[in-house]
Motif scaffolding. Structure first.
Motif, short mmCIF file in Angstrom:
data_model
loop_
_atom_site.label_atom_id
_atom_site.label_comp_id
_atom_site.label_asym_id
_atom_site.label_seq_id
_atom_site.Cartn_x
_atom_site.Cartn_y
_atom_site.Cartn_z
N THR A 124 0.85 -1.20 0.00
CA THR A 124 0.00 0.00 0.00
C THR A 124 0.88 1.24 0.00
O THR A 124 2.06 1.17 0.36
N PRO A 125 0.31 2.38 -0.36
CA PRO A 125 1.07 3.64 -0.32
C PRO A 125 1.01 4.31 1.05
O PRO A 125 1.16 5.52 1.16
N SER A 126 0.78 3.55 2.10
CA SER A 126 0.65 4.10 3.45
C SER A 126 1.89 4.90 3.84
O SER A 126 3.01 4.48 3.61
N THR A 127 1.66 6.07 4.45
CA THR A 127 2.76 6.91 4.93
C THR A 127 3.01 6.72 6.42
O THR A 127 3.97 7.27 6.96
N THR A 128 2.16 5.93 7.08
CA THR A 128 2.31 5.71 8.53
C THR A 128 2.12 4.22 8.86
O THR A 128 1.27 3.87 9.69
N PRO A 129 2.87 3.33 8.23
CA PRO A 129 2.63 1.89 8.43
C PRO A 129 2.88 1.43 9.87
O PRO A 129 2.16 0.57 10.36
N VAL A 130 3.89 1.98 10.54
CA VAL A 130 4.20 1.55 11.91
C VAL A 130 3.09 1.96 12.86
O VAL A 130 2.53 1.14 13.62
N TRP A 131 2.69 3.22 12.82
CA TRP A 131 1.67 3.75 13.72
C TRP A 131 0.32 3.14 13.42
O TRP A 131 -0.42 2.73 14.33
N ASP A 132 -0.02 3.07 12.15
CA ASP A 132 -1.32 2.53 11.73
C ASP A 132 -1.46 1.08 12.16
O ASP A 132 -2.51 0.64 12.64
N SER A 133 -0.39 0.30 12.00
CA SER A 133 -0.41 -1.11 12.38
C SER A 133 -0.58 -1.27 13.88
O SER A 133 -1.31 -2.17 14.34
N TRP A 134 0.08 -0.42 14.66
CA TRP A 134 -0.02 -0.50 16.12
C TRP A 134 -1.44 -0.20 16.60
O TRP A 134 -1.97 -0.89 17.47
N VAL A 135 -2.05 0.83 16.04
CA VAL A 135 -3.43 1.17 16.41
C VAL A 135 -4.36 -0.01 16.13
O VAL A 135 -5.22 -0.35 16.96
N SER A 136 -4.18 -0.64 15.00
CA SER A 136 -5.07 -1.74 14.62
C SER A 136 -4.86 -3.00 15.45
O SER A 136 -5.82 -3.61 15.91
N CYS A 137 -3.60 -3.39 15.65
CA CYS A 137 -3.35 -4.66 16.36
C CYS A 137 -3.75 -4.58 17.83
O CYS A 137 -4.23 -5.58 18.40
N THR A 138 -3.59 -3.43 18.47
CA THR A 138 -4.03 -3.30 19.86
C THR A 138 -5.55 -3.32 19.95
O THR A 138 -6.12 -3.85 20.91
N ALA A 139 -6.20 -2.76 18.94
CA ALA A 139 -7.67 -2.82 18.90
C ALA A 139 -8.14 -4.26 18.68
O ALA A 139 -9.15 -4.70 19.25
N TRP A 140 -7.42 -5.02 17.86
CA TRP A 140 -7.74 -6.44 17.67
C TRP A 140 -7.73 -7.17 19.01
O TRP A 140 -8.68 -7.90 19.33
N ALA A 141 -6.66 -6.98 19.76
CA ALA A 141 -6.54 -7.66 21.05
C ALA A 141 -7.65 -7.22 22.00
O ALA A 141 -8.20 -8.04 22.74
N GLY A 142 -7.96 -5.93 21.99
CA GLY A 142 -9.02 -5.43 22.85
C GLY A 142 -10.37 -6.04 22.51
O GLY A 142 -11.15 -6.39 23.41
#
Length: 216
Positions: A124-142
């Motif tokens: 993807t052309p994402s400009t924030t892959p590290v931050w975006d991934s962290w937000v998503s994976c912690t929400a998954w666990a929650g």
């Protein structure tokens, strides 16, 4: 950017927000308020919000975000089924996360972050892959802990919210950032409410779980 810029941007975004977006936001707010009160109707509200949000993300070519919302849909269905009181069986009580479940949480966060980061970085052309991934994976666990009715689900969801707010402002999405701040505040209240439920459930006189998961 100065305050005037953000006020102007926020006002403009509100004016341009579609009916579908407002409905998705309304059901997202309803979901978290019902979750705080430990009501099973949080799941149909969440499913409606997730379906609309997934469609909206797909329509603007945010395919990864659309897929993430489909994950939330699956977890909502799983959680709904898990919460339903089965015949001749007590409802699932609110409880604290066990060591084994914490290991699963760590695996979800670590594995989810790595998978999403690599996908966003290389496909993807994402400009924030590290931050975006962290937000998503912690929400998954929650979401997984919410389905299990674990008190700490609020902690994981708020870790996600905490990082999501500056990310949304960075992406110039102040309306969604304000919604996330609201969800952050409600999640704090939900955490303490659920802790009180655990105390009540463990009282000798309380008998079986009193959360009434099948109530409205």
């Amino acid at each position: 950017m100065n305050l005037q810029h953000w006020i102007s941007l926020f006002t403009e975004q509100v004016r341009q927000t579609s009916i579908a977006e407002w409905i998705a936001v309304a059901f997202a707010v309803t979901e978290v308020l019902l979750a705080r009160k430990n009501k099973i109707l949080l799941y149909p509200a969440g499913i409606i919000s997730t379906l609309i949000t997934s469609y909206l993300m797909f329509s603007v070519l945010l395919y990864a975000e659309s897929l993430l919302n489909l994950y939330y849909l699956v977890m909502s269905i799983y959680g709904w089924m898990h919460w339903v009181k089965k015949k001749h069986e007590p409802p699932v009580p609110v409880s604290y996360t066990t060591r084994k479940e914490w290991n699963i949480v760590i695996a979800i966060v670590a594995g989810g972050w790595l998978t999403l980061y690599l996908a966003l970085k290389h496909f993807t052309p994402s400009t924030t892959p590290v931050w975006d991934s962290w937000v998503s994976c912690t929400a998954w666990a929650g979401m997984w802990l919410l389905a299990k009715r674990k008190v700490e689900n609020w902690v994981l969801l708020n870790i996600s919210n905490l990082f999501a707010v500056p990310l949304l402002f960075h992406k110039e999405l102040p309306l969604m950032a304000c919604l996330t701040i609201f969800l952050f505040i409600v999640a704090i209240a939900g955490f303490f409410d659920w802790k009180k439920m655990v105390v009540r459930n463990n009282l000798p006189s309380s008998g079986s779980f009193s959360g009434e998961p099948a109530s409205a």
